[in-house]
Design a protein around this motif. Structure first.
Motif, mmCIF file in Angstrom:
data_model
loop_
_atom_site.group_PDB
_atom_site.id
_atom_site.type_symbol
_atom_site.label_atom_id
_atom_site.label_comp_id
_atom_site.label_asym_id
_atom_site.label_seq_id
_atom_site.Cartn_x
_atom_site.Cartn_y
_atom_site.Cartn_z
ATOM 1 N N ALA A 138 118.627 88.269 81.469
ATOM 2 C CA ALA A 138 119.226 87.758 80.217
ATOM 3 C C ALA A 138 119.577 86.272 80.401
ATOM 4 C CB ALA A 138 120.460 88.576 79.854
ATOM 5 N N PRO A 139 118.531 85.416 80.535
ATOM 6 C CA PRO A 139 118.769 83.998 80.869
ATOM 7 C C PRO A 139 119.252 83.158 79.682
ATOM 8 C CG PRO A 139 116.418 84.410 80.617
ATOM 9 C CD PRO A 139 117.097 85.729 80.411
ATOM 10 N N GLN A 140 119.299 83.766 78.485
ATOM 11 C CA GLN A 140 119.730 82.987 77.309
ATOM 12 C C GLN A 140 121.241 82.733 77.293
ATOM 13 O OE1 GLN A 140 119.045 86.207 77.460
ATOM 14 N NE2 GLN A 140 119.310 87.293 75.519
ATOM 15 N N HIS A 141 121.979 83.454 78.156
ATOM 16 C CA HIS A 141 123.437 83.307 78.175
ATOM 17 C C HIS A 141 123.878 82.364 79.292
ATOM 18 C CE1 HIS A 141 123.350 86.622 75.418
ATOM 19 N NE2 HIS A 141 122.835 87.442 76.321
ATOM 20 N N HIS A 142 125.099 81.804 79.118
ATOM 21 C CA HIS A 142 125.713 81.046 80.210
ATOM 22 C C HIS A 142 126.690 81.972 80.934
ATOM 23 C CE1 HIS A 142 128.794 78.605 82.187
ATOM 24 N NE2 HIS A 142 127.773 77.815 82.467
ATOM 25 N N TYR A 143 126.698 81.910 82.271
ATOM 26 C CA TYR A 143 127.559 82.803 83.055
ATOM 27 C C TYR A 143 128.563 81.994 83.873
ATOM 28 C CZ TYR A 143 123.964 86.266 81.974
ATOM 29 O OH TYR A 143 123.085 87.095 81.320
ATOM 30 N N LEU A 144 129.822 82.346 83.762
ATOM 31 C CA LEU A 144 130.853 81.820 84.666
ATOM 32 C C LEU A 144 131.087 82.889 85.729
ATOM 33 C CD1 LEU A 144 133.100 79.784 85.450
ATOM 34 C CD2 LEU A 144 134.619 81.052 83.905
ATOM 35 N N ILE A 145 130.877 82.501 86.991
ATOM 36 C CA ILE A 145 130.980 83.472 88.095
ATOM 37 C C ILE A 145 132.019 82.968 89.086
ATOM 38 C CG2 ILE A 145 129.719 84.477 90.048
ATOM 39 C CD1 ILE A 145 127.172 83.963 88.131
ATOM 40 N N ARG A 146 133.034 83.769 89.315
ATOM 41 C CA ARG A 146 134.093 83.360 90.247
ATOM 42 C C ARG A 146 134.042 84.273 91.468
ATOM 43 N NH1 ARG A 146 139.772 83.896 87.666
ATOM 44 N NH2 ARG A 146 139.308 86.101 87.961
ATOM 45 N N SER A 147 134.067 83.663 92.651
ATOM 46 C CA SER A 147 134.104 84.498 93.860
ATOM 47 C C SER A 147 134.756 83.728 95.007
ATOM 48 C CB SER A 147 132.705 84.982 94.243
ATOM 49 O OG SER A 147 131.887 83.889 94.548
ATOM 50 N N ILE A 148 135.169 84.472 96.016
ATOM 51 C CA ILE A 148 135.807 83.845 97.191
ATOM 52 C C ILE A 148 134.740 83.140 98.015
ATOM 53 C CG2 ILE A 148 137.125 84.286 99.305
ATOM 54 C CD1 ILE A 148 138.264 86.801 97.888
ATOM 55 N N ASP A 149 133.650 83.851 98.313
ATOM 56 C CA ASP A 149 132.527 83.267 99.049
ATOM 57 C C ASP A 149 131.392 82.995 98.068
ATOM 58 O OD1 ASP A 149 133.799 83.632 101.619
ATOM 59 O OD2 ASP A 149 133.415 85.777 101.347
#
Ligand code: NAP
Length: 267
Positions: free
Chosen positions: A158-169
């Motif tokens: 689903a590349p039409q969306h923008h994703y905010l991804i939060r992680s420790i590493d």
């Protein structure tokens, strides 16, 4: 082999706050000899002063052998609600070796009247809904994707969306959907900081697993406050017929009852 001289031996499958709470109680219970087992995914886990083993057992056969060679009297499966493979292996190995098994699992989150949740049965279905459903296929979203850094690849469809991804590493770059922002940060997060984050990034949809518990609940409170819809990934189907409790205290009571019964059998 656990070092205690007593012979009521317990294996705790961990990796959760519930397992840690149970281990804190077991540290105070010298009449039970405990080993905590971790998968080895966390780089610097908090370790109890109990015996700890790290890494997989080698499937059902490996776990069955481990239970027998270590004379395990009872097993507590306190793995994460989404660690379905390990739970299935525990159920099968305990069935084969006739080891009493208890599932310790926090309750799932419930939708509140002012929430707007959509449901997916698993990660793949969530990604497929984002790619193909009439609601989202042609309406690009700004998504706060909180499924974990190892569970991003399905969303490449689903590349039409923008994703905010939060992680420790940092996540593996090869697993990322093309339009992604990575935020390296470590909790705890409260409702105000979660709401600010969602506003700063113009989030229009939150994607979450239904993990339950209080540690990551503020993101759902923030979504409620900002009227942001949630695509909730439901828990895998639990192994049937396994007794289940929700708190470390209840698990301790179950263990003590089994210990008493085992002592009576030996007298
Ligand atoms: P999974 O898919 O159910 O298990 C994959 C394999 O990892 C198992 O077959 C087993 O290997 C090994 N394994 C898992 N938990 C183990 C444990 N406590 N001790 C020893 N080996 C273990 O599990 P997962 O979803 O990858 O989760 C791995 C760990 O992270 C678990 O301990 C879980 O509690 C924790 N965790 C998971 C999530 C999540 O969202 N899935 C979130 C937070 C924490 P063998 O077959 O070789 O025995």
């Amino acid at each position: 082999m656990p070092s205690s001289s007593n012979n009521f031996r317990v294996l705790v499958l961990g990796g959760t706050t519930e397992a840690s709470a149970l281990c804190r109680d077991l540290e105070q219970t010298p009449s039970i000899s405990t080993t905590l087992s971790l998968a080895g995914v966390t780089k610097q886990p908090h370790l109890p002063t109990l015996s700890v083993r790290i890494g997989g057992f080698g499937g059902v056969d490996g776990l069955s052998t481990w239970l027998k060679t270590h004379g395990i009297s009872a097993l507590i499966d306190a793995t994460h609600p989404f660690a379905a493979t390990m739970s299935q292996h525990a159920a099968t190995a305990c069935g084969t070796t006739q080891t009493p098994l208890l599932r310790l699992e926090r309750p799932d989150w419930q939708e509140m009247p002012s929430d707007r949740w959509f449901h997916a049965a698993n990660l793949k279905e969530a990604a497929s809904l984002l790619a193909n459903s009439p609601k989202w296929r042609t309406a690009p979203q700004r998504i706060f994707l909180t499924t974990g850094r190892k569970e991003l690849a399905p969303f490449k469809i689903a590349p039409q969306h923008h994703y905010l991804i939060r992680s420790i590493d940092a996540p593996d770059p090869a697993s990322l959907p093309p339009n992604a922002t990575i935020l390296l940060d470590r909790g705890p997060f409260d409702v105000n900081s979660e709401a600010k984050l969602m506003q700063d990034y113009g989030i229009t949809l939150l994607v979450s697993k239904n993990s339950g518990g209080s540690a990551t609940y503020p993101k759902l409170e923030a979504a409620r406050l900002l009227r942001i819809p949630v695509l909730m990934i439901d828990r895998p189907v639990a192994c049937p017929h396994i007794p289940t409790v929700e708190t470390a205290q209840q698990a301790m009571a179950w263990l003590q009852a089994h210990q008493a019964a085992s002592t009576r059998r030996k007298v």
